[in-house]
Design a protein around this motif. Structure first.
Motif, PDB file in Angstrom:
ATOM      1  N   TYR A   1      -7.519  11.603  -0.664  1.00  0.00           N
ATOM      2  CA  TYR A   1      -8.051  12.915   0.333  1.00  0.00           C
ATOM      3  C   TYR A   1      -8.239  13.956  -0.751  1.00  0.00           C
ATOM      4  O   TYR A   1      -9.281  14.780   0.434  1.00  0.00           O
ATOM      5  CB  TYR A   1      -6.348  12.930   1.224  1.00  0.00           C
ATOM      6  N   LEU A   2      -7.605  14.837  -1.081  1.00  0.00           N
ATOM      7  CA  LEU A   2      -7.281  15.944  -1.887  1.00  0.00           C
ATOM      8  C   LEU A   2      -8.962  15.688  -2.832  1.00  0.00           C
ATOM      9  O   LEU A   2      -9.386  17.260  -2.503  1.00  0.00           O
ATOM     10  CB  LEU A   2      -6.289  15.914  -3.404  1.00  0.00           C
TER      11      LEU A   2
ATOM     12  N   ILE B   1       0.692  -1.479   0.456  1.00  0.00           N
ATOM     13  CA  ILE B   1      -0.068  -0.272   0.093  1.00  0.00           C
ATOM     14  C   ILE B   1       0.832   0.862  -0.394  1.00  0.00           C
ATOM     15  O   ILE B   1       1.636   1.379   0.987  1.00  0.00           O
ATOM     16  CB  ILE B   1      -0.702   0.405   1.340  1.00  0.00           C
ATOM     17  N   LEU B   2       0.613   2.039  -0.939  1.00  0.00           N
ATOM     18  CA  LEU B   2       1.860   3.475  -1.181  1.00  0.00           C
ATOM     19  C   LEU B   2       1.120   4.639  -0.799  1.00  0.00           C
ATOM     20  O   LEU B   2      -0.698   4.798  -1.098  1.00  0.00           O
ATOM     21  CB  LEU B   2       2.264   3.547  -2.526  1.00  0.00           C
ATOM     22  N   PRO B   3       1.288   5.838  -0.330  1.00  0.00           N
ATOM     23  CA  PRO B   3       0.237   6.391   0.141  1.00  0.00           C
ATOM     24  C   PRO B   3      -0.425   7.299  -0.981  1.00  0.00           C
ATOM     25  O   PRO B   3      -0.860   8.004  -0.907  1.00  0.00           O
ATOM     26  CB  PRO B   3       1.472   7.506   0.614  1.00  0.00           C
ATOM     27  N   HIS B   4       0.280   7.279  -2.383  1.00  0.00           N
ATOM     28  CA  HIS B   4       0.325   8.277  -3.667  1.00  0.00           C
ATOM     29  C   HIS B   4      -1.107   8.088  -3.958  1.00  0.00           C
ATOM     30  O   HIS B   4      -1.858   9.549  -3.833  1.00  0.00           O
ATOM     31  CB  HIS B   4       1.251   7.947  -5.260  1.00  0.00           C
ATOM     32  N   HIS B   5      -1.657   6.611  -3.969  1.00  0.00           N
ATOM     33  CA  HIS B   5      -3.052   6.971  -4.258  1.00  0.00           C
ATOM     34  C   HIS B   5      -4.340   7.517  -3.143  1.00  0.00           C
ATOM     35  O   HIS B   5      -5.595   7.881  -3.516  1.00  0.00           O
ATOM     36  CB  HIS B   5      -3.560   5.524  -4.596  1.00  0.00           C
ATOM     37  N   LEU B   6      -3.529   7.594  -1.569  1.00  0.00           N
ATOM     38  CA  LEU B   6      -4.572   7.575  -0.876  1.00  0.00           C
ATOM     39  C   LEU B   6      -4.477   9.132  -0.212  1.00  0.00           C
ATOM     40  O   LEU B   6      -5.586   9.637  -0.394  1.00  0.00           O
ATOM     41  CB  LEU B   6      -3.677   7.684   0.811  1.00  0.00           C
TER      42      LEU B   6
ATOM     43  N   GLN C   1       2.454   4.818   8.868  1.00  0.00           N
ATOM     44  CA  GLN C   1       1.905   4.295   7.984  1.00  0.00           C
ATOM     45  C   GLN C   1       1.836   5.122   7.054  1.00  0.00           C
ATOM     46  O   GLN C   1       1.718   6.016   6.394  1.00  0.00           O
ATOM     47  CB  GLN C   1       0.376   4.555   8.708  1.00  0.00           C
ATOM     48  N   PRO C   2       1.120   4.378   5.585  1.00  0.00           N
ATOM     49  CA  PRO C   2       0.745   5.165   4.332  1.00  0.00           C
ATOM     50  C   PRO C   2      -0.081   6.261   4.628  1.00  0.00           C
ATOM     51  O   PRO C   2       0.194   7.268   3.908  1.00  0.00           O
ATOM     52  CB  PRO C   2      -0.268   3.833   3.633  1.00  0.00           C
ATOM     53  N   ALA C   3      -0.819   6.118   5.746  1.00  0.00           N
ATOM     54  CA  ALA C   3      -2.118   7.416   5.588  1.00  0.00           C
ATOM     55  C   ALA C   3      -1.356   8.549   6.195  1.00  0.00           C
ATOM     56  O   ALA C   3      -1.969   9.862   5.716  1.00  0.00           O
ATOM     57  CB  ALA C   3      -3.229   7.176   6.106  1.00  0.00           C
ATOM     58  N   SER C   4      -0.442   8.652   6.887  1.00  0.00           N
ATOM     59  CA  SER C   4      -0.076   9.947   7.946  1.00  0.00           C
ATOM     60  C   SER C   4       1.172  10.392   6.732  1.00  0.00           C
ATOM     61  O   SER C   4       1.147  11.398   6.848  1.00  0.00           O
ATOM     62  CB  SER C   4       0.776   8.815   8.858  1.00  0.00           C
ATOM     63  N   LEU C   5       1.390   9.387   5.491  1.00  0.00           N
ATOM     64  CA  LEU C   5       2.501  10.357   5.039  1.00  0.00           C
ATOM     65  C   LEU C   5       2.012  11.036   3.856  1.00  0.00           C
ATOM     66  O   LEU C   5       2.377  12.069   3.494  1.00  0.00           O
ATOM     67  CB  LEU C   5       3.581   9.086   3.944  1.00  0.00           C
ATOM     68  N   ALA C   6       0.577  10.590   3.375  1.00  0.00           N
ATOM     69  CA  ALA C   6      -0.516  11.024   2.325  1.00  0.00           C
ATOM     70  C   ALA C   6      -0.906  12.781   3.217  1.00  0.00           C
ATOM     71  O   ALA C   6      -0.435  13.621   2.385  1.00  0.00           O
ATOM     72  CB  ALA C   6      -0.845  10.302   2.381  1.00  0.00           C
ATOM     73  N   VAL C   7      -1.271  12.065   3.988  1.00  0.00           N
ATOM     74  CA  VAL C   7      -1.657  12.974   4.829  1.00  0.00           C
ATOM     75  C   VAL C   7      -0.957  14.518   5.012  1.00  0.00           C
ATOM     76  O   VAL C   7      -1.219  15.694   4.598  1.00  0.00           O
ATOM     77  CB  VAL C   7      -2.541  13.141   6.704  1.00  0.00           C
ATOM     78  N   ALA C   8       0.592  14.257   5.551  1.00  0.00           N
ATOM     79  CA  ALA C   8       1.649  15.532   5.708  1.00  0.00           C
ATOM     80  C   ALA C   8       1.984  15.937   4.161  1.00  0.00           C
ATOM     81  O   ALA C   8       2.366  16.815   4.091  1.00  0.00           O
ATOM     82  CB  ALA C   8       2.740  14.098   6.384  1.00  0.00           C
ATOM     83  N   ALA C   9       2.047  15.024   2.700  1.00  0.00           N
ATOM     84  CA  ALA C   9       2.612  15.505   1.897  1.00  0.00           C
ATOM     85  C   ALA C   9       1.161  16.527   1.293  1.00  0.00           C
ATOM     86  O   ALA C   9       1.426  17.650   1.101  1.00  0.00           O
ATOM     87  CB  ALA C   9       2.513  14.560   0.626  1.00  0.00           C
ATOM     88  N   VAL C  10      -0.210  16.188   1.478  1.00  0.00           N
ATOM     89  CA  VAL C  10      -0.959  17.176   1.247  1.00  0.00           C
ATOM     90  C   VAL C  10      -1.320  18.328   2.146  1.00  0.00           C
ATOM     91  O   VAL C  10      -1.351  20.025   1.491  1.00  0.00           O
ATOM     92  CB  VAL C  10      -2.368  16.216   1.218  1.00  0.00           C
TER      93      VAL C  10
ATOM     94  N   PRO D   1      -9.392  22.651   5.905  1.00  0.00           N
ATOM     95  CA  PRO D   1     -10.430  23.328   7.060  1.00  0.00           C
ATOM     96  C   PRO D   1      -9.638  23.502   7.637  1.00  0.00           C
ATOM     97  O   PRO D   1      -8.485  21.980   7.559  1.00  0.00           O
ATOM     98  CB  PRO D   1     -11.112  22.143   6.864  1.00  0.00           C
ATOM     99  N   GLN D   2      -9.889  23.572   8.886  1.00  0.00           N
ATOM    100  CA  GLN D   2      -9.438  23.737  10.133  1.00  0.00           C
ATOM    101  C   GLN D   2      -9.181  22.174  10.958  1.00  0.00           C
ATOM    102  O   GLN D   2     -10.832  21.809  10.665  1.00  0.00           O
ATOM    103  CB  GLN D   2      -9.923  24.520  11.239  1.00  0.00           C
ATOM    104  N   GLY D   3      -8.394  21.487  11.153  1.00  0.00           N
ATOM    105  CA  GLY D   3      -7.943  19.867  11.588  1.00  0.00           C
ATOM    106  C   GLY D   3      -8.562  19.242  10.663  1.00  0.00           C
ATOM    107  O   GLY D   3      -8.770  18.155  11.704  1.00  0.00           O
ATOM    108  N   TRP D   4      -8.243  19.739   9.539  1.00  0.00           N
ATOM    109  CA  TRP D   4      -9.042  18.253   8.490  1.00  0.00           C
ATOM    110  C   TRP D   4      -8.187  16.973   8.677  1.00  0.00           C
ATOM    111  O   TRP D   4      -8.669  15.632   8.195  1.00  0.00           O
ATOM    112  CB  TRP D   4      -9.410  19.258   6.480  1.00  0.00           C
ATOM    113  N   TRP D   5      -7.266  17.129   8.834  1.00  0.00           N
ATOM    114  CA  TRP D   5      -6.063  15.662   9.382  1.00  0.00           C
ATOM    115  C   TRP D   5      -6.687  15.127   9.986  1.00  0.00           C
ATOM    116  O   TRP D   5      -6.232  13.393   9.933  1.00  0.00           O
ATOM    117  CB  TRP D   5      -4.590  16.077   9.207  1.00  0.00           C
ATOM    118  N   GLU D   6      -7.124  15.524  10.946  1.00  0.00           N
ATOM    119  CA  GLU D   6      -8.174  14.262  12.065  1.00  0.00           C
ATOM    120  C   GLU D   6      -9.102  13.399  11.834  1.00  0.00           C
ATOM    121  O   GLU D   6      -9.660  12.387  12.124  1.00  0.00           O
ATOM    122  CB  GLU D   6      -8.398  15.277  13.566  1.00  0.00           C
ATOM    123  N   VAL D   7     -10.037  14.041  10.130  1.00  0.00           N
ATOM    124  CA  VAL D   7     -10.263  12.847   9.401  1.00  0.00           C
ATOM    125  C   VAL D   7      -9.949  12.084   8.935  1.00  0.00           C
ATOM    126  O   VAL D   7     -10.410  11.075   9.105  1.00  0.00           O
ATOM    127  CB  VAL D   7     -11.344  13.585   8.492  1.00  0.00           C
ATOM    128  N   PHE D   8      -8.470  11.740   8.269  1.00  0.00           N
ATOM    129  CA  PHE D   8      -7.923  11.052   7.801  1.00  0.00           C
ATOM    130  C   PHE D   8      -6.727   9.933   9.576  1.00  0.00           C
ATOM    131  O   PHE D   8      -6.644   9.583   9.221  1.00  0.00           O
ATOM    132  CB  PHE D   8      -6.940  10.800   7.091  1.00  0.00           C
TER     133      PHE D   8
END
Length: 207
Positions: free
Chosen positions: A86-87, A77-82, A127-136, A148-155
């Motif tokens: 997310y976007l 599972i790679l974070p690119h697709h995630l 985890q891939p989800a965390s890597l994806a969120v940081a990149a976004v 949105p404020q605190g949007w990362w918590e949704v993921f």
């Protein structure tokens, strides 16, 4: 193995042709770009039929060893697709895309690719989800897209983890700059002998 499993599978001959070029004097990995001629001689990286069959047998044998070592588990599972998902979830990738949304997606993927080089081994520690969120997060700040404020918590990513990853991503720039300067003085190893030589030299230097 990766070439076979990708969205655009490549043949064994194509893979070996690429390595024949990378190992030839015409390759910028073997010769400094300033010393390369404008039109390299194709004869310097031509792979004869006999050399192809020898290299093919070695490649297939190596592939079998790798597959046994990972128990034939090729699901990754790679974070690119995630990240792209997310976007879309955040409604910042409209259809048709705008110049700004295209730049946002491009910068997001660029940050994920940069993290592959991280000396902190971020792909192994998070985890891939965390890597994806940081990149976004970083891409949105660069491009100037408000989220949105605190949007990362949704993921399911905590603020502390996000902060750590952001610092880790940004630290790659200094490391890449130092590595670029280092590789201007030596050729890139593409075989076991060359890799062992570089590791030994760096060990002697305390690197």
């Amino acid at each position: 193995m990766t070439a076979k499993l990708s969205f655009l599978p490549q043949s064994t001959r194509s893979v070996l042709n690429v390595y024949a070029y990378l190992l030839s004097p015409a390759s910028p990995l073997q010769t400094p770009p300033s010393a390369l001629s404008a039109k390299p001689d194709p004869e310097s990286y031509y792979l004869s039929e006999g050399a192809y069959h020898t290299a093919r047998n070695a490649l297939l044998q190596t592939e079998a060893i790798l597959l046994r070592s990972i128990s034939y588990s090729t699901q990754v599972i790679l974070p690119h697709h995630l990240a792209l998902t997310y976007l879309q979830t955040l409604s910042v990738l409209p259809s048709p895309p705008t110049d700004k949304s295209s730049e946002l997606a491009s910068r997001t993927l660029a940050w994920l690719n940069t993290a592959l080089l991280s000396p902190q081994l971020l792909y192994l520690t998070h985890q891939p989800a965390s890597l994806a969120v940081a990149a976004v997060y970083l891409a949105a700040r660069e491009v100037g897209v408000r989220l949105p404020q605190g949007w990362w918590e949704v993921f399911d990513v905590e603020r502390e983890e996000l902060g750590f990853l952001v610092v880790g991503y940004r630290s790659c720039e200094k490391w890449v700059r130092r590595e670029r300067e280092r590789w201007e003085e030596e050729s890139c190893p593409l075989d076991l002998e060359g890799l062992e030589r570089v590791i030994g030299r760096r060990g002697d230097d305390g690197g």
